[in-house]
Design a protein around this motif. Sequence first.
Motif: not given
Length: 53
Positions: A46-52, A35-36, A40-41
């Motif tokens: 959001p772009k820093s969230i990645v799956l290992p 949920n972008e 942000e809130l």
Amino acid sequence: MGRQTAQMALQIIEDGADPAEMPVETSNKLELVINEEMAELLGIDPKSIVLPD
């Protein structure tokens, strides 16, 4: 997970499988949904969230 759970239920209902003897299963398919707006809130990029890997 709903379909996977339904398949396990059918094994119990139709095949008479004993739930206590059935192996624990994990999800066969995972999907990451972000949920972008909420990220942000919360001050998260959001772009820093990645799956290992």
